[in-house]
Design a protein around this motif. Structure first.
Motif, PDB file in Angstrom:
ATOM      1  N   CYS A  22       0.907  -1.014  -0.282  1.00 46.09           N
ATOM      2  CA  CYS A  22       0.191   0.359   0.041  1.00 46.09           C
ATOM      3  C   CYS A  22       1.065   1.260   0.059  1.00 46.09           C
ATOM      4  CB  CYS A  22      -1.145   0.750   1.103  1.00 46.09           C
ATOM      5  SG  CYS A  22      -2.421  -0.864   0.492  1.00 46.09           S
ATOM      6  N   VAL A  23       2.094   1.115   0.690  1.00 44.48           N
ATOM      7  CA  VAL A  23       2.721   2.404   0.763  1.00 44.48           C
ATOM      8  C   VAL A  23       3.479   2.174  -0.699  1.00 44.48           C
ATOM      9  CG1 VAL A  23       5.139   2.663   2.384  1.00 44.48           C
ATOM     10  CG2 VAL A  23       3.315   2.177   3.198  1.00 44.48           C
ATOM     11  N   SER A  24       4.242   1.432  -1.162  1.00 40.44           N
ATOM     12  CA  SER A  24       4.776   1.651  -2.800  1.00 40.44           C
ATOM     13  C   SER A  24       3.370   2.534  -3.494  1.00 40.44           C
ATOM     14  CB  SER A  24       5.171   0.281  -3.014  1.00 40.44           C
ATOM     15  OG  SER A  24       5.348   0.544  -4.537  1.00 40.44           O
ATOM     16  N   ILE A  25       1.733   1.878  -3.453  1.00 46.59           N
ATOM     17  CA  ILE A  25       1.400   2.445  -4.930  1.00 46.59           C
ATOM     18  C   ILE A  25       0.998   3.558  -4.610  1.00 46.59           C
ATOM     19  CG2 ILE A  25      -0.934   2.244  -5.805  1.00 46.59           C
ATOM     20  CD1 ILE A  25       1.368   0.003  -6.384  1.00 46.59           C
ATOM     21  N   ALA A  26       0.511   3.925  -3.310  1.00 44.67           N
ATOM     22  CA  ALA A  26       0.470   5.119  -2.864  1.00 44.67           C
ATOM     23  C   ALA A  26       1.660   6.528  -3.242  1.00 44.67           C
ATOM     24  CB  ALA A  26       0.453   5.570  -1.258  1.00 44.67           C
ATOM     25  N   PHE A  27       2.693   5.780  -3.167  1.00 40.94           N
ATOM     26  CA  PHE A  27       3.820   7.017  -2.664  1.00 40.94           C
ATOM     27  C   PHE A  27       4.169   7.126  -4.403  1.00 40.94           C
ATOM     28  CE2 PHE A  27       6.698   8.039   0.609  1.00 40.94           C
ATOM     29  CZ  PHE A  27       5.735   7.955   1.810  1.00 40.94           C
ATOM     30  N   MET A  28       3.618   6.389  -5.398  1.00 38.96           N
ATOM     31  CA  MET A  28       4.202   6.124  -7.186  1.00 38.96           C
ATOM     32  C   MET A  28       2.856   6.891  -7.639  1.00 38.96           C
ATOM     33  SD  MET A  28       4.024   1.851  -8.528  1.00 38.96           S
ATOM     34  CE  MET A  28       4.775   1.320  -7.484  1.00 38.96           C
ATOM     35  N   ALA A  29       1.602   7.029  -7.119  1.00 36.75           N
ATOM     36  CA  ALA A  29       0.571   7.631  -7.393  1.00 36.75           C
ATOM     37  C   ALA A  29       1.164   9.295  -6.570  1.00 36.75           C
ATOM     38  CB  ALA A  29      -1.068   7.407  -6.888  1.00 36.75           C
ATOM     39  N   LEU A  30       0.862   8.844  -5.793  1.00 35.63           N
ATOM     40  CA  LEU A  30       1.979  10.987  -5.107  1.00 35.63           C
ATOM     41  C   LEU A  30       2.553  11.398  -5.589  1.00 35.63           C
ATOM     42  CD1 LEU A  30       2.038  13.193  -2.511  1.00 35.63           C
ATOM     43  CD2 LEU A  30       3.327  11.698  -1.969  1.00 35.63           C
ATOM     44  N   ALA A  31       3.700  10.575  -6.516  1.00 38.25           N
ATOM     45  CA  ALA A  31       4.643  11.479  -7.485  1.00 38.25           C
ATOM     46  C   ALA A  31       4.154  12.054  -8.805  1.00 38.25           C
ATOM     47  CB  ALA A  31       6.244  10.257  -7.532  1.00 38.25           C
ATOM     48  N   GLY A  32       3.283  10.826  -9.286  1.00 33.52           N
ATOM     49  CA  GLY A  32       2.848  11.439 -10.321  1.00 33.52           C
ATOM     50  C   GLY A  32       1.846  12.975 -10.230  1.00 33.52           C
ATOM     51  N   LEU A  33       0.865  12.794  -8.814  1.00 32.65           N
ATOM     52  CA  LEU A  33      -0.155  13.699  -9.249  1.00 32.65           C
ATOM     53  C   LEU A  33       0.069  14.861  -8.314  1.00 32.65           C
ATOM     54  CD1 LEU A  33      -2.961  11.439  -7.660  1.00 32.65           C
ATOM     55  CD2 LEU A  33      -2.563  12.118 -10.288  1.00 32.65           C
ATOM     56  N   CYS A  34       1.514  15.104  -7.361  1.00 33.42           N
ATOM     57  CA  CYS A  34       1.875  16.106  -6.915  1.00 33.42           C
ATOM     58  C   CYS A  34       2.875  17.328  -8.055  1.00 33.42           C
ATOM     59  CB  CYS A  34       2.937  15.785  -5.797  1.00 33.42           C
ATOM     60  SG  CYS A  34       4.518  15.121  -5.802  1.00 33.42           S
ATOM     61  N   ARG A  35       3.847  16.661  -8.817  1.00 32.90           N
ATOM     62  CA  ARG A  35       4.821  17.401  -9.208  1.00 32.90           C
ATOM     63  C   ARG A  35       5.479  16.681 -10.469  1.00 32.90           C
ATOM     64  NH1 ARG A  35       9.873  20.047  -9.393  1.00 32.90           N
ATOM     65  NH2 ARG A  35      10.040  21.345  -9.015  1.00 32.90           N
ATOM     66  N   PHE A  36       4.743  17.675 -11.914  1.00 32.09           N
ATOM     67  CA  PHE A  36       5.258  16.880 -13.364  1.00 32.09           C
ATOM     68  C   PHE A  36       6.418  16.281 -13.992  1.00 32.09           C
ATOM     69  CE2 PHE A  36       0.660  15.632 -13.184  1.00 32.09           C
ATOM     70  CZ  PHE A  36      -0.247  16.000 -14.365  1.00 32.09           C
ATOM     71  N   PRO A  37       6.974  17.819 -13.822  1.00 27.54           N
ATOM     72  CA  PRO A  37       8.278  18.106 -14.560  1.00 27.54           C
ATOM     73  C   PRO A  37       9.400  16.524 -14.035  1.00 27.54           C
ATOM     74  CG  PRO A  37       7.905  19.818 -13.762  1.00 27.54           C
ATOM     75  CD  PRO A  37       7.183  19.165 -12.931  1.00 27.54           C
ATOM     76  N   ALA A  38       9.328  15.832 -12.851  1.00 32.69           N
ATOM     77  CA  ALA A  38      10.398  15.487 -13.128  1.00 32.69           C
ATOM     78  C   ALA A  38      10.359  13.916 -13.230  1.00 32.69           C
ATOM     79  CB  ALA A  38      10.377  14.902 -11.413  1.00 32.69           C
ATOM     80  N   THR A  39       9.212  13.293 -13.405  1.00 30.85           N
ATOM     81  CA  THR A  39       8.516  11.875 -13.899  1.00 30.85           C
ATOM     82  C   THR A  39       7.297  11.572 -14.712  1.00 30.85           C
ATOM     83  OG1 THR A  39       7.909   9.716 -12.759  1.00 30.85           O
ATOM     84  CG2 THR A  39       6.753  11.782 -11.658  1.00 30.85           C
ATOM     85  N   VAL A  40       6.841  13.105 -15.155  1.00 33.04           N
ATOM     86  CA  VAL A  40       5.711  12.380 -16.029  1.00 33.04           C
ATOM     87  C   VAL A  40       6.363  13.232 -17.571  1.00 33.04           C
ATOM     88  CG1 VAL A  40       3.275  13.388 -16.394  1.00 33.04           C
ATOM     89  CG2 VAL A  40       3.824  12.702 -13.919  1.00 33.04           C
ATOM     90  N   PRO A  41       5.616  12.819 -18.709  1.00 29.81           N
ATOM     91  CA  PRO A  41       5.840  13.376 -19.551  1.00 29.81           C
ATOM     92  C   PRO A  41       5.281  14.681 -20.393  1.00 29.81           C
ATOM     93  CG  PRO A  41       5.040  11.664 -19.977  1.00 29.81           C
ATOM     94  CD  PRO A  41       5.527  11.323 -18.468  1.00 29.81           C
ATOM     95  N   PRO A  42       5.454  15.574 -20.877  1.00 35.54           N
ATOM     96  CA  PRO A  42       4.949  16.503 -21.310  1.00 35.54           C
ATOM     97  C   PRO A  42       3.190  15.968 -21.494  1.00 35.54           C
ATOM     98  CG  PRO A  42       6.391  16.675 -23.193  1.00 35.54           C
ATOM     99  CD  PRO A  42       6.561  15.669 -21.601  1.00 35.54           C
ATOM    100  N   LEU A  43       2.270  17.134 -21.472  1.00 37.97           N
ATOM    101  CA  LEU A  43       0.866  16.198 -21.625  1.00 37.97           C
ATOM    102  C   LEU A  43       0.075  17.376 -22.397  1.00 37.97           C
ATOM    103  CD1 LEU A  43       0.101  13.923 -18.962  1.00 37.97           C
ATOM    104  CD2 LEU A  43       0.690  13.399 -21.325  1.00 37.97           C
ATOM    105  N   ASP A  44      -0.356  17.606 -22.949  1.00 37.86           N
ATOM    106  CA  ASP A  44      -1.245  19.023 -23.460  1.00 37.86           C
ATOM    107  C   ASP A  44      -2.400  19.005 -22.730  1.00 37.86           C
ATOM    108  OD1 ASP A  44      -3.429  17.061 -23.949  1.00 37.86           O
ATOM    109  OD2 ASP A  44      -3.222  16.846 -26.438  1.00 37.86           O
TER     110      ASP A  44
END
Length: 481
Positions: A22-44
């Motif tokens: 549960c910690v693992s999945i929650a932290f994955m989602a947190l990384a994607g939802l909180c701050r895009f540049p570090a881990t999420v590619p540019p979207l429109d």
């Protein structure tokens, strides 16, 4: 009667398993939802994926969050596997339910840890507009002025699609779905990957048979495997779709001609998504080698799908795939040759193939473990697929999706720990995933030019040597508990 020590272990390990997951999945989602540049590619930015108001101060925080997610996930898996060896037998249906919830969480998060997703989007957009993504490069498409083409990741600007015709078809279909934006295309790709991942989980559960311990092991190493969930659902890599077809093909494989034909169609579909999944067909072929008609049906089924697919996209699809192996990835142990010989040789692809055959032969020298009548492919498939993954010049952590379903069906051996360690090292080395977009210059430099590009290949080489050494010392598959 259970001794007190075992009783205490069985109380602690399951709690650690579920908590760590549960910690693992929650932290994955947190990384994607909180701050895009570090881990999420540019979207429109059409608002399809939610955002959190909280934003960490630096990309180092996001990297730390993801490292925590992966390490806690592997601790969870380790605890679960140890608990199963001690007699833990949860209901498999509950594990599937927990895994399904985790998949849903990662589906509604943006694509994370890779820019490959945007390549898929661009290839799908090309196909929707009538271009052949196996011929046209993202840079050429970008020059057409299309807004989706402008989102093509810079590192792969000059590389046409190296995926199969069925992968292109799904990318085209996602591009044609309502919405039409890059973000909506990604969303549909994640939906299809999620369905394929769950289909693989159910097929593996069927293959495991009635033994609850084997079913629990399958769901730990696949359905509740944070490393695979991150790569195939969080990252939406096309491997998720391929493994869904492949495992379904193995689940229906058998000596009957009709079953062999259907298995061939499904395994051909997997290879039509991504070529290396054809290796799983070798295991199925081995299982029916003494039944010529079934072997023929298997081959005809696979060939039908592949010929039909490549007839649509042309031979350029095959050319693009073969040329990809000429550019080794940064994290492969083959890169360690550069300080010794200056640059990687042109014959590297041939050398890696020869080495893969040698490693496969070594792994096969033990008595292959199989699932019984009608599923005598497991030991052969595991040896061949593992040999390819550890020797290929092009390697990323999501390539382990070719091996994890087979390890999940195999008895508990030391291969479990080698497999987990290899996937963890490769995953950590690719975090936070979109290194060239890191806002912190020092962190970007450390990720791309620091010690990590040297430490990961060294660690992977050590694990390959451990795998080879372990195989050389054991006599049978049963000796490796």
């Amino acid at each position: 009667m259970m001794d007190p020590k075992t009783s205490r272990v069985l109380r602690v390990l399951p709690i650690l398993t579920i908590t760590g997951f549960c910690v693992s999945i929650a932290f994955m989602a947190l990384a994607g939802l909180c701050r895009f540049p570090a881990t999420v590619p540019p979207l429109d930015g059409d608002g399809l994926f939610p955002r959190l108001r909280w934003t960490p101060d630096s990309d180092l925080w996001v990297t730390g969050i993801l490292w925590t997610a992966m390490i806690s996930g592997v601790i969870s898996l380790t605890a679960g596997l140890l608990a199963v060896r001690q007699g833990w037998r949860p209901r498999p249906g509950r594990l599937v339910a927990v895994g399904s919830l985790a998949i849903a969480v990662l589906v509604i998060a943006p694509p994370m840890g890779t820019t490959d997703t945007m390549d898929y989007v661009v290839y799908g957009r090309m196909a929707a507009l009538g271009y052949n993504p196996h011929v046209m490069t993202p840079r050429q498409f970008r020059a057409q002025g299309d807004p989706v083409g402008a989102l093509a990741p810079e590192p792969w600007q000059d590389i046409p699609s190296v995926y199969g015709p069925l992968a292109t078809a799904t990318e085209w279909a996602a591009s044609e779905m309502p919405g039409g934006s890059a973000t909506s295309t990604v969303f549909w790709l994640k939906i299809w990957n999620a369905l394929a991942f769950l289909a693989a989980a159910l097929a593996l559960d069927r293959l495991a048979g009635p033994d609850r311990s084997r079913r629990v092991r399958v769901h730990l190493l696949w359905t509740l495997n944070p490393l695979m969930l991150w790569a195939l659902i969080g990252g939406a890599h096309v491997d998720g779709l391929a493994v869904g077809f492949a495992v379904a093909g193995l689940a229906v494989a058998g000596p009957a001609i009709l079953r062999s034909g259907l298995a061939g169609l499904l395994l051909g579909a997997a290879a039509a998504v991504k070529a290396p999944y054809l290796l799983l067909g070798a295991g199925a072929a081995w299982a029916v080698r003494r039944a010529p008609r079934s072997l023929l049906a298997l081959g005809v089924g696979a060939t039908t799908i592949l010929v039909a697919g490549y007839a649509v996209i042309g031979t350029a699809g095959i050319t693009a795939t073969t040329r990809r192996s000429e550019s080794p990835s940064w994290n492969t142990p083959w890169q360690l040759l550069i300080p010794l010989i200056g640059r990687l040789p042109s014959w590297l692809s041939l050398a890696s193939l020869v080495l893969a055959v040698a490693v496969a032969a070594l792994l096969l020298r033990t008595r292959p473990y199989d699932l019984g009548k009608g599923a005598a492919w497991l030991g052969t498939a595991l040896a061949i697929c593992t040999a390819w993954v550890v020797t290929t010049p092009v390697y990323y952590p999501w390539y382990e999706a070719l091996v994890f379903p087979l390890v999940a069906l195999y008895p508990a051996t030391r291969l479990d720990w080698i497999q987990l360690a290899r996937a963890l090292v490769a995953t950590l080395g690719c975090l936070p995933g979109v290194a060239f977009r890191l806002g912190d210059p020092w962190l970007r430099s450390a990720m791309m030019h620091g010690p990590l590009p040297y430490l990961v290949p060294v660690a992977l080489l050590i694990l390959v040597l451990a795998l080879v050494g372990e195989a050389a010392l054991r006599r049978t598959a049963r000796d490796v508990l």
